[in-house]
Design a protein around this motif. Structure first.
Motif, PDB file in Angstrom:
ATOM      1  N   ILE A   1       6.954  -3.425  -5.218  1.00 22.21           N
ATOM      2  CA  ILE A   1       6.425  -2.359  -6.069  1.00 22.21           C
ATOM      3  C   ILE A   1       6.264  -2.868  -7.498  1.00 22.21           C
ATOM      4  N   ARG A   2       7.276  -3.577  -7.986  1.00 27.51           N
ATOM      5  CA  ARG A   2       7.199  -4.109  -9.348  1.00 27.51           C
ATOM      6  C   ARG A   2       6.079  -5.147  -9.470  1.00 27.51           C
ATOM      7  N   LEU A   3       5.927  -5.989  -8.443  1.00 25.59           N
ATOM      8  CA  LEU A   3       4.847  -6.968  -8.461  1.00 25.59           C
ATOM      9  C   LEU A   3       3.489  -6.286  -8.503  1.00 25.59           C
ATOM     10  N   SER A   4       3.328  -5.201  -7.750  1.00 23.92           N
ATOM     11  CA  SER A   4       2.070  -4.459  -7.756  1.00 23.92           C
ATOM     12  C   SER A   4       1.836  -3.778  -9.106  1.00 23.92           C
ATOM     13  N   LEU A   5       2.914  -3.284  -9.734  1.00 21.07           N
ATOM     14  CA  LEU A   5       2.774  -2.692 -11.065  1.00 21.07           C
ATOM     15  C   LEU A   5       2.293  -3.725 -12.079  1.00 21.07           C
ATOM     16  N   LEU A   6       2.908  -4.904 -12.049  1.00 22.48           N
ATOM     17  CA  LEU A   6       2.504  -5.959 -12.984  1.00 22.48           C
ATOM     18  C   LEU A   6       1.069  -6.397 -12.737  1.00 22.48           C
ATOM     19  N   ASP A   7       0.694  -6.510 -11.457  1.00 25.24           N
ATOM     20  CA  ASP A   7      -0.667  -6.906 -11.126  1.00 25.24           C
ATOM     21  C   ASP A   7      -1.676  -5.850 -11.596  1.00 25.24           C
TER      22      ASP A   7
ATOM     23  N   ILE B   1      -9.430 -14.559  -2.235  1.00 25.99           N
ATOM     24  CA  ILE B   1      -8.878 -13.238  -2.541  1.00 25.99           C
ATOM     25  C   ILE B   1      -7.366 -13.305  -2.730  1.00 25.99           C
ATOM     26  N   ASN B   2      -6.698 -14.197  -1.985  1.00 27.52           N
ATOM     27  CA  ASN B   2      -5.237 -14.286  -2.038  1.00 27.52           C
ATOM     28  C   ASN B   2      -4.719 -15.290  -3.055  1.00 27.52           C
ATOM     29  N   GLU B   3      -5.602 -15.861  -3.870  1.00 25.17           N
ATOM     30  CA  GLU B   3      -5.163 -16.775  -4.923  1.00 25.17           C
ATOM     31  C   GLU B   3      -4.298 -16.019  -5.935  1.00 25.17           C
ATOM     32  N   ILE B   4      -3.320 -16.728  -6.513  1.00 24.44           N
ATOM     33  CA  ILE B   4      -2.412 -16.075  -7.459  1.00 24.44           C
ATOM     34  C   ILE B   4      -2.689 -16.472  -8.910  1.00 24.44           C
ATOM     35  N   GLU B   5      -3.497 -17.513  -9.131  1.00 20.01           N
ATOM     36  CA  GLU B   5      -3.798 -17.908 -10.501  1.00 20.01           C
ATOM     37  C   GLU B   5      -4.635 -16.818 -11.190  1.00 20.01           C
ATOM     38  N   ALA B   6      -4.354 -16.621 -12.471  1.00 20.50           N
ATOM     39  CA  ALA B   6      -5.076 -15.590 -13.228  1.00 20.50           C
ATOM     40  C   ALA B   6      -6.572 -15.891 -13.288  1.00 20.50           C
ATOM     41  N   SER B   7      -6.923 -17.176 -13.390  1.00 24.09           N
ATOM     42  CA  SER B   7      -8.338 -17.539 -13.472  1.00 24.09           C
ATOM     43  C   SER B   7      -9.086 -17.218 -12.192  1.00 24.09           C
ATOM     44  N   ALA B   8      -8.372 -17.135 -11.057  1.00 24.63           N
ATOM     45  CA  ALA B   8      -9.004 -16.811  -9.782  1.00 24.63           C
ATOM     46  C   ALA B   8      -8.984 -15.313  -9.495  1.00 24.63           C
ATOM     47  N   ARG B   9      -8.125 -14.566 -10.185  1.00 24.61           N
ATOM     48  CA  ARG B   9      -7.994 -13.131  -9.921  1.00 24.61           C
ATOM     49  C   ARG B   9      -8.768 -12.277 -10.915  1.00 24.61           C
ATOM     50  N   PHE B  10      -9.015 -12.793 -12.108  1.00 20.96           N
ATOM     51  CA  PHE B  10      -9.725 -12.028 -13.127  1.00 20.96           C
ATOM     52  C   PHE B  10     -10.754 -12.939 -13.791  1.00 20.96           C
ATOM     53  N   TYR B  11     -12.024 -12.647 -13.565  1.00 25.26           N
ATOM     54  CA  TYR B  11     -13.071 -13.465 -14.191  1.00 25.26           C
ATOM     55  C   TYR B  11     -14.399 -12.706 -14.154  1.00 25.26           C
TER      56      TYR B  11
ATOM     57  N   ILE C   1     -12.176  -8.693 -10.046  1.00 28.88           N
ATOM     58  CA  ILE C   1     -10.732  -8.449 -10.139  1.00 28.88           C
ATOM     59  C   ILE C   1     -10.169  -8.423  -8.719  1.00 28.88           C
ATOM     60  N   ASN C   2      -9.200  -9.292  -8.463  1.00 27.19           N
ATOM     61  CA  ASN C   2      -8.458  -9.257  -7.202  1.00 27.19           C
ATOM     62  C   ASN C   2      -7.131  -8.574  -7.471  1.00 27.19           C
ATOM     63  N   SER C   3      -6.895  -7.455  -6.823  1.00 27.17           N
ATOM     64  CA  SER C   3      -5.715  -6.656  -7.129  1.00 27.17           C
ATOM     65  C   SER C   3      -4.854  -6.452  -5.887  1.00 27.17           C
ATOM     66  N   LEU C   4      -3.541  -6.376  -6.131  1.00 32.61           N
ATOM     67  CA  LEU C   4      -2.560  -6.215  -5.056  1.00 32.61           C
ATOM     68  C   LEU C   4      -2.267  -4.734  -4.860  1.00 32.61           C
ATOM     69  N   PHE C   5      -2.492  -4.241  -3.632  1.00 29.57           N
ATOM     70  CA  PHE C   5      -2.277  -2.828  -3.330  1.00 29.57           C
ATOM     71  C   PHE C   5      -1.051  -2.675  -2.427  1.00 29.57           C
ATOM     72  N   PRO C   6      -0.178  -1.711  -2.737  1.00 32.51           N
ATOM     73  CA  PRO C   6       1.005  -1.487  -1.894  1.00 32.51           C
ATOM     74  C   PRO C   6       0.614  -0.804  -0.590  1.00 32.51           C
ATOM     75  N   GLN C   7       1.316  -1.172   0.459  1.00 29.09           N
ATOM     76  CA  GLN C   7       1.028  -0.613   1.783  1.00 29.09           C
ATOM     77  C   GLN C   7       2.361  -0.399   2.490  1.00 29.09           C
ATOM     78  N   ARG C   8       2.710   0.869   2.767  1.00 24.72           N
ATOM     79  CA  ARG C   8       3.976   1.152   3.449  1.00 24.72           C
ATOM     80  C   ARG C   8       3.785   1.015   4.952  1.00 24.72           C
ATOM     81  N   VAL C   9       4.643   0.206   5.565  1.00 26.06           N
ATOM     82  CA  VAL C   9       4.652   0.005   7.014  1.00 26.06           C
ATOM     83  C   VAL C   9       6.058   0.327   7.497  1.00 26.06           C
ATOM     84  N   GLY C  10       6.239   1.553   8.039  1.00 29.83           N
ATOM     85  CA  GLY C  10       7.577   1.981   8.402  1.00 29.83           C
ATOM     86  C   GLY C  10       8.417   2.142   7.145  1.00 29.83           C
ATOM     87  N   GLN C  11       9.581   1.453   7.109  1.00 31.12           N
ATOM     88  CA  GLN C  11      10.432   1.476   5.920  1.00 31.12           C
ATOM     89  C   GLN C  11      10.110   0.336   4.969  1.00 31.12           C
TER      90      GLN C  11
END
Length: 315
Positions: A185-191, A57-67, A75-85
């Motif tokens: 946030i930008r990384l999650s947008l791109l993902d 699930i935590n792989e970053i290669e495109a072939s491992a995240r979308f197939y 699809i393995n997708s990165l979700f934002p999670q606010r923890v405090g600030q």
């Protein structure tokens, strides 16, 4: 923990199941939260391919995240999670099958809780796994937009604190924290953009025209958010440069005070060192008023140097 969401009579109900049960009929969403070995073994009975583990699930290669495979779209997708600030990224595995959506996650995700709450209150109506998937990603895009607005608000306050705060350490920490948050946030947008484009490209035949329209709208929203994220990076760099420049100015003022003090006391030091030699040939050595005269000369030379600096506006 395994939770099955069953759609019957235009209602979606959540049911917790164990490894002794089968997947209920009319299930459109199967959510596995922190699955153990027994639950993964249970899921493998309903899967053709191998069930992804935490490392997959935590792989970053495109072939491992979308197939795609025999079990459907993955699809393995990165979700934002606010923890405090702080803002963290949590990977969630999606397996969109013909009859239900499978999600596997190792951490609690606020957006999934929000989706469940909306479904429970009837604020969202979904009847197919595809609709459920798109609604969750729509919430994700909206949440990313809210996070960018939060960073904007914080930076407005930081801009005022740079030139007013006496403790710049807190300002530097706040700028660094916002830079890290904006990066995630930008990384999650791109993902998210990659995930939706992959689904649009390779899953087009299984989507209705309305679903494709929703996909295009989300991609358009992401495109509009990208410049905002870049602007935040530029503003963060400006504020960091401004804070460092202001810090340098404050340090220069302190060094200037020491430099001026050293110059002001240089003539008195010269006078004191001259009359402190105690040679027998010195004419003032036996003079009764020599000591007060030396004190007056030292005070006068220090005052004269100080007023000279003031006249030149160097102080």
């Amino acid at each position: 923990m395994i939770t099955a969401y069953v759609y019957e009579n235009r209602q979606l109900t959540a049911t917790e199941i164990n490894t002794q049960d089968s997947i209920p009929a009319s299930t459109i969403w199967l959510d596995l939260y922190k699955p153990d070995d027994a639950e993964r073994e249970w899921l493998s009975r309903f899967s053709v391919e191998e069930v992804p583990d935490e490392e997959d699930i935590n792989e970053i290669e495109a072939s491992a995240r979308f197939y795609q495979n025999s079990d459907g779209l993955h699809i393995n997708s990165l979700f934002p999670q606010r923890v405090g600030q702080d803002v963290r990224g949590v990977n969630v595995s999606f397996n969109l099958r013909s009859n239900f959506l499978l999600t596997i996650r190792e951490e609690d995700v606020g957006l999934i809780r929000l989706l469940r709450n909306y479904l429970r209150l009837g604020r969202l109506e979904v009847s197919t796994p595809q609709e459920l998937f798109l609604e969750l990603f729509n919430l994700k895009v909206d949440y990313l937009s809210d996070l960018i607005e939060d960073v904007y608000t914080v930076l407005e306050n930081v801009g005022e604190q740079v030139f007013e705060s006496e403790e710049l350490d807190d300002v530097f920490k706040l700028i660094t924290l916002q830079e890290d948050s904006n990066g995630k946030i930008r990384l999650s947008l791109l993902d998210t953009q990659r995930s939706l484009r992959y689904m649009q490209r390779y899953y087009r035949g299984q989507l209705s025209d309305e679903h494709l329209k929703d996909l295009r709208e989300m991609l358009s929203d992401i495109e509009s958010l990208m410049p905002h994220s870049q602007f935040i990076f530029d503003k963060l760099n400006f504020l960091l440069d401004a804070a460092m420049g202001f810090s340098g100015l404050q340090q220069n003022k302190i060094i200037k005070i020491f430099s001026v003090a050293a110059v002001v006391f240089l003539p008195p030091t010269l006078i004191a060192s001259s009359y402190g030699m105690n040679f027998h040939g010195m004419p003032e050595l036996g003079w009764q008023y020599g000591y007060p005269m030396a004190i007056l000369m030292m005070l006068a030379s220090a005052a004269g140097t100080y007023f000279f600096f003031k006249r030149k506006h160097w102080l």
